[in-house]
Design a protein around this motif. Sequence first.
Motif: not given
Length: 177
Positions: A23-30, A40-51, A80-89
Amino acid sequence: MNAKESYNLQGKERMRFMERKCEIYAAYGSNMNLRQMALRCPSAEVLGIGVLENYKLTFRGKRRGVANIEKCEGATVPVVLWNITRKCEKALDYFESFPKLYVKKQIKVKINTRIVEAMVYVMPDEYQNYPAKPGPYYLEMIEQGYTDHGIISSGLLDAVQNVQREVVMSKLIKEEL
């Protein structure tokens, strides 16, 4: 492997496939901070920057302030947009105190000229009445996240100044009552 092929998987194989669903997760804080997300989420991957358009960054809480986003016409918040797994979530649910402090929401994020849907953690509306200053370490974590991704931190500094004003005004109002 597509959904039809996954239907034919059995037992542990099916569980491993389902775990990889992302799933795509949008992080705006820490969670913009690369080091924190690696822990926290070793398998998460950065997809890019969004607004996030028509949102502002705020700090809310009953004691210490943590990052939140609130609707605000004309404002923007970098994410920051992250590609996260269910385990990450599930790990993020724990760290974000879901569903006690934050709830999940699907939101539209602008990436250059494209719009994507992403999951964000936001505080329930009742927290808008609890401006709170973030602690220095927490603020450093967010600032490092901005630096990690080459995001200009002026919006972060504005949010800190705004919450300081809100806290002062809140105290003044309480004293008058």
